[in-house]
Motif scaffolding. Structure first.
Motif, PDB file in Angstrom:
ATOM      1  N   LEU A 239      -4.505   2.617  23.031  1.00 43.43           N
ATOM      2  CA  LEU A 239      -3.282   1.902  23.425  1.00 43.43           C
ATOM      3  C   LEU A 239      -2.167   2.846  23.879  1.00 43.43           C
ATOM      4  CD1 LEU A 239      -3.153  -0.639  20.463  1.00 43.43           C
ATOM      5  CD2 LEU A 239      -3.627  -1.220  22.856  1.00 43.43           C
ATOM      6  N   HIS A 240      -2.432   4.158  23.765  1.00 41.74           N
ATOM      7  CA  HIS A 240      -1.405   5.166  24.094  1.00 41.74           C
ATOM      8  C   HIS A 240      -0.155   4.954  23.253  1.00 41.74           C
ATOM      9  CE1 HIS A 240      -3.984   6.219  27.462  1.00 41.74           C
ATOM     10  NE2 HIS A 240      -3.947   4.959  27.876  1.00 41.74           N
ATOM     11  N   ARG A 241      -0.390   4.725  21.956  1.00 39.57           N
ATOM     12  CA  ARG A 241       0.685   4.533  20.993  1.00 39.57           C
ATOM     13  C   ARG A 241       0.451   5.451  19.797  1.00 39.57           C
ATOM     14  NH1 ARG A 241       2.303   1.957  24.699  1.00 39.57           N
ATOM     15  NH2 ARG A 241       3.347  -0.086  24.709  1.00 39.57           N
ATOM     16  N   PRO A 242       1.494   5.838  19.097  1.00 44.93           N
ATOM     17  CA  PRO A 242       1.306   6.671  17.904  1.00 44.93           C
ATOM     18  C   PRO A 242       0.576   5.916  16.806  1.00 44.93           C
ATOM     19  CG  PRO A 242       3.587   5.940  18.074  1.00 44.93           C
ATOM     20  CD  PRO A 242       2.917   5.553  19.366  1.00 44.93           C
ATOM     21  N   SER A 243      -0.131   6.670  15.975  1.00 43.14           N
ATOM     22  CA  SER A 243      -0.834   6.060  14.832  1.00 43.14           C
ATOM     23  C   SER A 243      -0.516   6.869  13.580  1.00 43.14           C
ATOM     24  CB  SER A 243      -2.345   6.046  15.082  1.00 43.14           C
ATOM     25  OG  SER A 243      -2.826   7.345  15.374  1.00 43.14           O
ATOM     26  N   LEU A 244       0.766   7.036  13.337  1.00 42.69           N
ATOM     27  CA  LEU A 244       1.226   7.954  12.297  1.00 42.69           C
ATOM     28  C   LEU A 244       1.916   7.266  11.133  1.00 42.69           C
ATOM     29  CD1 LEU A 244       2.762  10.651  14.678  1.00 42.69           C
ATOM     30  CD2 LEU A 244       0.491  10.659  13.625  1.00 42.69           C
ATOM     31  N   VAL A 245       2.150   5.968  11.222  1.00 44.49           N
ATOM     32  CA  VAL A 245       2.919   5.278  10.179  1.00 44.49           C
ATOM     33  C   VAL A 245       1.966   4.620   9.194  1.00 44.49           C
ATOM     34  CG1 VAL A 245       4.704   3.576   9.700  1.00 44.49           C
ATOM     35  CG2 VAL A 245       4.731   4.828  11.878  1.00 44.49           C
ATOM     36  N   PRO A 246       1.705   5.228   8.041  1.00 41.46           N
ATOM     37  CA  PRO A 246       0.767   4.629   7.081  1.00 41.46           C
ATOM     38  C   PRO A 246       1.387   3.432   6.368  1.00 41.46           C
ATOM     39  CG  PRO A 246       1.742   6.583   6.150  1.00 41.46           C
ATOM     40  CD  PRO A 246       2.271   6.483   7.560  1.00 41.46           C
ATOM     41  N   ALA A 247       0.532   2.515   5.973  1.00 44.36           N
ATOM     42  CA  ALA A 247       0.968   1.379   5.154  1.00 44.36           C
ATOM     43  C   ALA A 247       0.422   1.610   3.752  1.00 44.36           C
ATOM     44  CB  ALA A 247       0.440   0.074   5.726  1.00 44.36           C
ATOM     45  N   PRO A 248       1.254   2.010   2.803  1.00 43.28           N
ATOM     46  CA  PRO A 248       0.768   2.319   1.450  1.00 43.28           C
ATOM     47  C   PRO A 248       0.102   1.107   0.801  1.00 43.28           C
ATOM     48  CG  PRO A 248       3.042   3.044   1.757  1.00 43.28           C
ATOM     49  CD  PRO A 248       2.702   2.183   2.937  1.00 43.28           C
ATOM     50  N   GLY A 249      -0.873   1.398  -0.042  1.00 37.96           N
ATOM     51  CA  GLY A 249      -1.589   0.319  -0.706  1.00 37.96           C
ATOM     52  C   GLY A 249      -0.690  -0.592  -1.505  1.00 37.96           C
ATOM     53  N   PHE A 250       0.304  -0.021  -2.212  1.00 37.63           N
ATOM     54  CA  PHE A 250       1.187  -0.864  -3.032  1.00 37.63           C
ATOM     55  C   PHE A 250       2.005  -1.814  -2.165  1.00 37.63           C
ATOM     56  CE2 PHE A 250       4.104   2.623  -2.041  1.00 37.63           C
ATOM     57  CZ  PHE A 250       5.297   1.963  -1.803  1.00 37.63           C
ATOM     58  N   ALA A 251       2.380  -1.362  -0.938  1.00 37.43           N
ATOM     59  CA  ALA A 251       3.150  -2.223  -0.040  1.00 37.43           C
ATOM     60  C   ALA A 251       2.288  -3.376   0.457  1.00 37.43           C
ATOM     61  CB  ALA A 251       3.679  -1.411   1.138  1.00 37.43           C
ATOM     62  N   LEU A 252       1.026  -3.087   0.768  1.00 35.98           N
ATOM     63  CA  LEU A 252       0.113  -4.149   1.197  1.00 35.98           C
ATOM     64  C   LEU A 252      -0.070  -5.177   0.083  1.00 35.98           C
ATOM     65  CD1 LEU A 252      -2.628  -2.071   3.062  1.00 35.98           C
ATOM     66  CD2 LEU A 252      -0.993  -3.650   4.096  1.00 35.98           C
ATOM     67  N   LYS A 253      -0.162  -4.716  -1.148  1.00 43.24           N
ATOM     68  CA  LYS A 253      -0.333  -5.648  -2.267  1.00 43.24           C
ATOM     69  C   LYS A 253       0.899  -6.519  -2.462  1.00 43.24           C
ATOM     70  CE  LYS A 253      -3.682  -2.680  -4.577  1.00 43.24           C
ATOM     71  NZ  LYS A 253      -3.942  -1.724  -5.672  1.00 43.24           N
ATOM     72  N   LEU A 254       2.096  -5.960  -2.209  1.00 43.16           N
ATOM     73  CA  LEU A 254       3.313  -6.756  -2.305  1.00 43.16           C
ATOM     74  C   LEU A 254       3.338  -7.851  -1.246  1.00 43.16           C
ATOM     75  CD1 LEU A 254       6.047  -4.042  -2.996  1.00 43.16           C
ATOM     76  CD2 LEU A 254       5.269  -5.836  -4.562  1.00 43.16           C
ATOM     77  N   VAL A 255       2.870  -7.506  -0.036  1.00 44.13           N
ATOM     78  CA  VAL A 255       2.923  -8.454   1.080  1.00 44.13           C
ATOM     79  C   VAL A 255       1.772  -9.451   1.037  1.00 44.13           C
ATOM     80  CG1 VAL A 255       2.803  -8.652   3.594  1.00 44.13           C
ATOM     81  CG2 VAL A 255       4.166  -6.828   2.555  1.00 44.13           C
ATOM     82  N   LEU A 256       0.565  -8.951   0.753  1.00 48.62           N
ATOM     83  CA  LEU A 256      -0.636  -9.773   0.880  1.00 48.62           C
ATOM     84  C   LEU A 256      -1.149 -10.325  -0.441  1.00 48.62           C
ATOM     85  CD1 LEU A 256      -2.627  -7.549   3.415  1.00 48.62           C
ATOM     86  CD2 LEU A 256      -1.188  -9.537   3.926  1.00 48.62           C
ATOM     87  N   GLY A 257      -0.658  -9.788  -1.545  1.00 44.76           N
ATOM     88  CA  GLY A 257      -1.160 -10.240  -2.832  1.00 44.76           C
ATOM     89  C   GLY A 257      -2.596  -9.796  -3.043  1.00 44.76           C
ATOM     90  N   GLU A 258      -3.411 -10.665  -3.663  1.00 37.74           N
ATOM     91  CA  GLU A 258      -4.788 -10.317  -4.011  1.00 37.74           C
ATOM     92  C   GLU A 258      -5.633 -10.003  -2.782  1.00 37.74           C
ATOM     93  OE1 GLU A 258      -8.551 -12.269  -6.485  1.00 37.74           O
ATOM     94  OE2 GLU A 258      -6.589 -13.238  -6.508  1.00 37.74           O
ATOM     95  N   PHE A 259      -5.310 -10.605  -1.633  1.00 40.91           N
ATOM     96  CA  PHE A 259      -6.082 -10.358  -0.416  1.00 40.91           C
ATOM     97  C   PHE A 259      -6.006  -8.903   0.022  1.00 40.91           C
ATOM     98  CE2 PHE A 259      -6.336 -10.420   4.329  1.00 40.91           C
ATOM     99  CZ  PHE A 259      -7.699 -10.687   4.412  1.00 40.91           C
ATOM    100  N   ALA A 260      -4.972  -8.177  -0.391  1.00 42.41           N
ATOM    101  CA  ALA A 260      -4.862  -6.764  -0.039  1.00 42.41           C
ATOM    102  C   ALA A 260      -6.079  -5.984  -0.512  1.00 42.41           C
ATOM    103  CB  ALA A 260      -3.593  -6.168  -0.635  1.00 42.41           C
ATOM    104  N   GLY A 261      -6.702  -6.441  -1.593  1.00 44.20           N
ATOM    105  CA  GLY A 261      -7.899  -5.771  -2.083  1.00 44.20           C
ATOM    106  C   GLY A 261      -9.013  -5.763  -1.063  1.00 44.20           C
ATOM    107  N   GLN A 262      -9.083  -6.823  -0.236  1.00 42.15           N
ATOM    108  CA  GLN A 262     -10.104  -6.879   0.809  1.00 42.15           C
ATOM    109  C   GLN A 262      -9.769  -5.928   1.955  1.00 42.15           C
ATOM    110  OE1 GLN A 262     -12.910  -8.661   0.256  1.00 42.15           O
ATOM    111  NE2 GLN A 262     -11.955  -9.074  -1.724  1.00 42.15           N
TER     112      GLN A 262
END
Length: 296
Positions: A239-262
């Motif tokens: 896509l010619h875009r940067p891929s440098l911004v990680p999404a921490p696991g704890f943040a995914l769990k806050l947003v997605l709840g249990e589905f973050a485990g998948q």
């Protein structure tokens, strides 16, 4: 072939109906509202209602129905919906197929690589043991609902689809949005293995399962899975875009709840059955998958 498709209004379903018709198949679709077109048949899977007389003679069936696992947070109510939406539709369709004067040759039933749970770095073929989490249990019951068809002599193929790579919908649709905003990057540690499949390969594989003598589980994933970091890096490059911004696991769990485990689970799945039967992938690896996504 003359085929009936359930879940025909979903992301994969509507593309599959067009694909099958383009390939010359006669396709009926199941709808829950009153019938508006000649190729539609009304049903109510929540009540187990599908009149086999409305189906007529069939060569095959494809069952894609089920509530999206990533559409909502996994409350207890929604987890029950995820399971019941699969069991009700599968049992209703199988029951109607077996009441036909002549049962169809084949049932292709949707399933998922969620069957394996978190496999770490182990290569997961169709013979791999089942996982022990919520989705693995859903898949076990979902696939089990097809057993009356198998017992009656219908060839049943269980399409265990991986992460669907498509520009709209699903995990990849959300990833593309983030990358286009310059916010893309690895999810969690990035070391977890992801096993994607592009929409064109998904559709071709489903038709393959309809028309070739394949029974039992079949993984629908590209032959060369990759780590999440490798995949997001390749997607950023395509896509010619940067891929440098990680999404921490704890943040995914806050947003997605249990589905973050998948999202954070590691599933290094390979499509051994499809390859053994001679299926050819258009997009066999991460470079091809992400390149197609960038062009689509």
């Amino acid at each position: 072939m003359r085929v009936v498709v359930s879940g025909a209004s979903g992301l994969i379903g509507r593309h599959l109906v067009a694909h099958l018709r383009g390939a010359g198949h006669d396709v009926l679709t199941l709808v829950r509202r009153p019938v508006r077109e000649p190729h539609q048949v009304q049903w109510d899977p929540s009540r187990g209602e599908l009149d086999p007389r409305a189906l007529g003679r069939l060569d095959g069936a494809v069952n894609l129905s089920g509530a999206g696992v990533g559409d909502q947070r996994w409350t207890d109510d929604y987890k029950r919906t995820i399971l019941s939406s699969r069991l009700d539709t599968t049992s209703t369709l199988v029951g109607a197929l077996l009441r036909l004067d002549e049962a169809p040759q084949v049932l292709v039933n949707a399933s998922a690589i969620g069957a394996y749970g978190d496999g770490g770095s182990a290569v997961l073929t169709e013979d791999a043991p089942r996982g022990d989490d919520f989705l693995a249990d859903v898949v076990a019951q979902w696939e089990g609902a097809t057993e009356p068809a198998s017992a009656a002599g219908v060839r049943v193929a269980l399409a265990r689809t991986g992460l669907l790579a498509n520009p709209v919908g699903g995990a990849f649709g959300q990833l593309l949005t983030l990358f286009k905003l310059g916010l893309g990057g690895p999810l969690g540690s990035g070391r977890q293995w992801w096993s994607p499949i592009t929409m064109p390969d998904e559709l071709a594989a489903l038709e393959f399962l309809l028309t070739r003598p394949v029974s039992g589980p079949a993984n629908l994933t590209c032959p060369e899975p990759a780590t999440n970091t490798a995949l997001t890096t390749a997607l950023g490059a395509a896509l010619h875009r940067p891929s440098l911004v990680p999404a921490p696991g704890f943040a995914l769990k806050l947003v997605l709840g249990e589905f973050a485990g998948q999202v954070l689970a590691s599933q290094r799945v390979v499509p051994s059955v499809l390859l053994e039967h001679g299926f050819t992938f258009r997009h066999p690896d991460v470079a091809a998958v992400t390149g197609w996504l960038a062009r689509a």
